[in-house]
Motif scaffolding. Structure first.
Motif, PDB file in Angstrom:
ATOM      1  N   ARG A   1       0.908  -0.988  -0.050  1.00 45.18           N
ATOM      2  CA  ARG A   1       0.095  -0.069  -0.146  1.00 45.18           C
ATOM      3  C   ARG A   1       0.778   1.337  -0.011  1.00 45.18           C
ATOM      4  O   ARG A   1       0.254   2.304  -0.015  1.00 45.18           O
ATOM      5  N   GLY A   2       2.150   1.028  -0.153  1.00 44.98           N
ATOM      6  CA  GLY A   2       3.260   2.235  -0.193  1.00 44.98           C
ATOM      7  C   GLY A   2       3.247   2.773   1.235  1.00 44.98           C
ATOM      8  O   GLY A   2       3.843   4.073   1.252  1.00 44.98           O
ATOM      9  N   LEU A   3       2.983   2.225   2.289  1.00 44.43           N
ATOM     10  CA  LEU A   3       3.380   2.704   3.592  1.00 44.43           C
ATOM     11  C   LEU A   3       4.507   2.148   3.904  1.00 44.43           C
ATOM     12  O   LEU A   3       5.041   0.979   4.103  1.00 44.43           O
ATOM     13  N   ARG A   4       5.373   2.956   4.812  1.00 50.84           N
ATOM     14  CA  ARG A   4       6.540   2.591   5.163  1.00 50.84           C
ATOM     15  C   ARG A   4       6.566   2.155   6.703  1.00 50.84           C
ATOM     16  O   ARG A   4       5.831   2.660   7.412  1.00 50.84           O
ATOM     17  N   VAL A   5       7.358   1.097   6.824  1.00 48.01           N
ATOM     18  CA  VAL A   5       7.624   0.499   8.471  1.00 48.01           C
ATOM     19  C   VAL A   5       9.031   0.902   8.845  1.00 48.01           C
ATOM     20  O   VAL A   5      10.131   0.323   8.172  1.00 48.01           O
ATOM     21  N   PRO A   6       9.192   1.706   9.825  1.00 48.29           N
ATOM     22  CA  PRO A   6       8.109   1.938  10.712  1.00 48.29           C
ATOM     23  C   PRO A   6       7.721   3.600  10.729  1.00 48.29           C
ATOM     24  O   PRO A   6       7.104   4.029  11.502  1.00 48.29           O
ATOM     25  N   GLU A   7       8.478   4.062   9.592  1.00 50.45           N
ATOM     26  CA  GLU A   7       8.044   5.583   9.550  1.00 50.45           C
ATOM     27  C   GLU A   7       6.457   5.808   9.599  1.00 50.45           C
ATOM     28  O   GLU A   7       6.036   6.927  10.164  1.00 50.45           O
ATOM     29  N   ASP A   8       5.700   5.220   8.676  1.00 46.71           N
ATOM     30  CA  ASP A   8       4.263   5.330   8.452  1.00 46.71           C
ATOM     31  C   ASP A   8       3.689   4.700   9.724  1.00 46.71           C
ATOM     32  O   ASP A   8       2.392   5.067  10.445  1.00 46.71           O
ATOM     33  N   VAL A   9       3.887   3.159   9.831  1.00 43.99           N
ATOM     34  CA  VAL A   9       3.234   2.390  10.585  1.00 43.99           C
ATOM     35  C   VAL A   9       4.423   1.507  11.395  1.00 43.99           C
ATOM     36  O   VAL A   9       5.014   0.825  10.717  1.00 43.99           O
ATOM     37  N   ALA A  10       4.534   1.624  12.878  1.00 44.77           N
ATOM     38  CA  ALA A  10       5.365   0.888  13.504  1.00 44.77           C
ATOM     39  C   ALA A  10       4.602  -0.408  13.810  1.00 44.77           C
ATOM     40  O   ALA A  10       3.681  -0.548  13.897  1.00 44.77           O
ATOM     41  N   VAL A  11       5.536  -1.572  13.737  1.00 45.15           N
ATOM     42  CA  VAL A  11       4.965  -2.972  14.093  1.00 45.15           C
ATOM     43  C   VAL A  11       5.730  -3.753  15.343  1.00 45.15           C
ATOM     44  O   VAL A  11       6.924  -3.710  15.173  1.00 45.15           O
ATOM     45  N   VAL A  12       4.984  -4.376  16.204  1.00 46.74           N
ATOM     46  CA  VAL A  12       5.423  -5.307  17.079  1.00 46.74           C
ATOM     47  C   VAL A  12       4.749  -6.478  16.914  1.00 46.74           C
ATOM     48  O   VAL A  12       3.697  -6.560  16.859  1.00 46.74           O
ATOM     49  N   GLY A  13       5.575  -7.523  16.882  1.00 43.42           N
ATOM     50  CA  GLY A  13       4.979  -9.136  16.947  1.00 43.42           C
ATOM     51  C   GLY A  13       5.238  -9.650  18.422  1.00 43.42           C
ATOM     52  O   GLY A  13       5.243  -9.041  19.342  1.00 43.42           O
ATOM     53  N   PHE A  14       4.922 -10.883  18.294  1.00 42.93           N
ATOM     54  CA  PHE A  14       5.209 -11.490  19.744  1.00 42.93           C
ATOM     55  C   PHE A  14       5.431 -12.889  19.211  1.00 42.93           C
ATOM     56  O   PHE A  14       5.222 -13.868  18.285  1.00 42.93           O
ATOM     57  N   ASP A  15       6.689 -13.523  19.810  1.00 41.54           N
ATOM     58  CA  ASP A  15       7.102 -14.834  19.790  1.00 41.54           C
ATOM     59  C   ASP A  15       8.589 -14.667  19.672  1.00 41.54           C
ATOM     60  O   ASP A  15       9.453 -15.656  19.693  1.00 41.54           O
ATOM     61  N   ASP A  16       9.157 -13.838  18.984  1.00 39.10           N
ATOM     62  CA  ASP A  16      10.666 -13.682  18.399  1.00 39.10           C
ATOM     63  C   ASP A  16      11.057 -14.962  17.734  1.00 39.10           C
ATOM     64  O   ASP A  16      12.036 -15.503  18.125  1.00 39.10           O
ATOM     65  N   VAL A  17      10.297 -15.213  16.597  1.00 40.20           N
ATOM     66  CA  VAL A  17      10.740 -16.371  15.772  1.00 40.20           C
ATOM     67  C   VAL A  17      11.868 -15.785  14.903  1.00 40.20           C
ATOM     68  O   VAL A  17      12.004 -14.688  14.570  1.00 40.20           O
ATOM     69  N   ILE A  18      12.500 -16.643  14.412  1.00 43.26           N
ATOM     70  CA  ILE A  18      13.887 -16.428  13.765  1.00 43.26           C
ATOM     71  C   ILE A  18      13.582 -15.706  12.163  1.00 43.26           C
ATOM     72  O   ILE A  18      14.093 -14.772  11.966  1.00 43.26           O
ATOM     73  N   GLU A  19      12.564 -15.922  11.701  1.00 46.04           N
ATOM     74  CA  GLU A  19      11.920 -15.537  10.512  1.00 46.04           C
ATOM     75  C   GLU A  19      11.858 -13.698  10.556  1.00 46.04           C
ATOM     76  O   GLU A  19      12.256 -13.195   9.685  1.00 46.04           O
TER      77      GLU A  19
END
Length: 365
Positions: free
Chosen positions: A261-279
């Protein structure tokens, strides 16, 4: 022919009992004697007969590990940690795949492999309290994960509410105010409810609006679920400036849609996950994630099974294991700390932060 303890003893010029003491790592053997026996073991290529050792104790030497999704990197990494922890005690691990289905979890918990295993480590998704209350199998059972059961079984988990609050607090500290949640569930899944609760509590504590319009439901826990949830959120017109995802796979799927959608991570939308998998550590944008201490979970699970095998004096316990927020590029941008640096918290099995004994008698006893 198989090399025996007697062969090693003759080669080393010591008694069979001394060889046995060395093989079983008894502490009272002198360093000189230990070195002498070890040299004989190396010369002859002696390998202990673990099967016979377990059988002498009336055991099989096998612990079952039942997981809902072997294809999920978190469970794959956890399984590897459990296998390593079991090997330290000369146990092997039998893997079962339940698919997160209640009927399969009941089958596993009721002991359909009872004749071949000494204990069971189970990570349930759909299993209910009444299913476990009906359990009569006496082999030790250790529960993993965040579904709560008010029953006297060893249970190892993390604090989902606190972990979610850590993730949201990190985003707030970065100046984000429109923070969404990806991965809420219609089926009242307990861990999802707890993570939504943590999301809500931290926003409220910061004086921000916990906008339900920024909560996206998913049917599953995979990349495609995250992609659909992110697309739905963007199409709703309620564009967030940050999202906290139920797990890393959902977060990675969400980041794909943001890029499309042309949105930058993290400049436009920051993202946090859960589990800390190697991927999450090797994407074009590396993923900030809540990291449960998988090694501690594995070690505690194995030690709980072995404690349960030790006799009637074992008191079932509920243990909360530590977690950490690992900051990477999806919130801090390029130049964020490496995964190796983030592990400098020095977590270990000793990092378990709460242990509560069960109070009621085990079902069937």
């Amino acid at each position: 022919m198989r090399v025996s303890l007697k062969d090693v003893a003759l080669h080393a010029g010591v008694s069979i009992k001394t060889v046995s003491n060395v093989v079983n790592n008894y502490q009272h053997v002198t360093p000189v004697m230990r070195a002498k026996v070890q040299q004989a073991i190396d010369d002859l290529g002696y390998k202990p007969n673990l099967t016979a050792r377990h059988l002498r104790k009336g055991r099989t030497g096998i612990i079952a590990l039942a997981l809902p999704e072997l294809g999920n990197p978190y469970f794959a990494e956890l399984a590897a940690a459990v296998i390593d922890a079991a090997a330290e005690h000369d146990y092997i691990v039998l893997l079962d795949h339940t698919g997160g289905k209640r009927e399969q979890e009941i089958l596993v918990s009721q002991g359909f492999r009872a004749r071949v295993i000494d204990g069971l480590i189970l990570s349930p998704i759909e299993l209910e309290t009444e299913d476990l209350r009906a359990r009569t199998e006496q082999a030790p059972l250790v529960l993993l994960g965040e579904r709560h059961y008010d029953l006297p079984y060893d249970h190892i988990a993390i604090d989902n509410v606190a972990a979610a609050r850590s993730a949201v607090r990190h985003l707030i500290d970065l100046g984000r105010t429109q923070i969404g949640f990806l991965g809420a569930r219609r089926d009242q899944n307990q861990p999802a409810q707890q993570r939504v609760r943590g999301w809500r509590e931290e926003l409220t504590a910061a004086g921000l609006d916990a906008d339900d319009g920024l909560v996206a439901l998913t049917e599953g826990w995979g990349h495609a679920d995250g992609a659909r949830a992110m697309a739905h959120l963007l199409d709703s017109g309620r564009r967030p400036d940050a999202v906290f995802a139920y797990n890393d796979l959902i977060a990675i799927g969400a980041m794909r849609v943001l890029s499309e959608r042309g949105l930058r991570v993290p400049e436009d939308v920051a993202v946090v996950g859960f589990d800390d998998v190697i991927e999450g550590r090797f994407g074009t944008v590396t993923l900030t994630s809540i990291s449960p201490d998988k090694t501690a979970i594995a070690r505690l699970a194995i030690s709980s099974v072995l404690a349960g095998l030790g006799g009637g004096d074992h008191v079932p316990r509920r243990v909360t294991v530590s977690h950490a927020l690992i900051e990477r590029e999806s919130t801090r941008g390029r130049g964020a700390g490496s995964p190796e640096a983030a592990w400098s918290t020095g977590r270990s099995e000793a990092a378990a932060v709460a242990e509560v004994p069960a109070e009621s008698p085990r079902a069937g006893e």
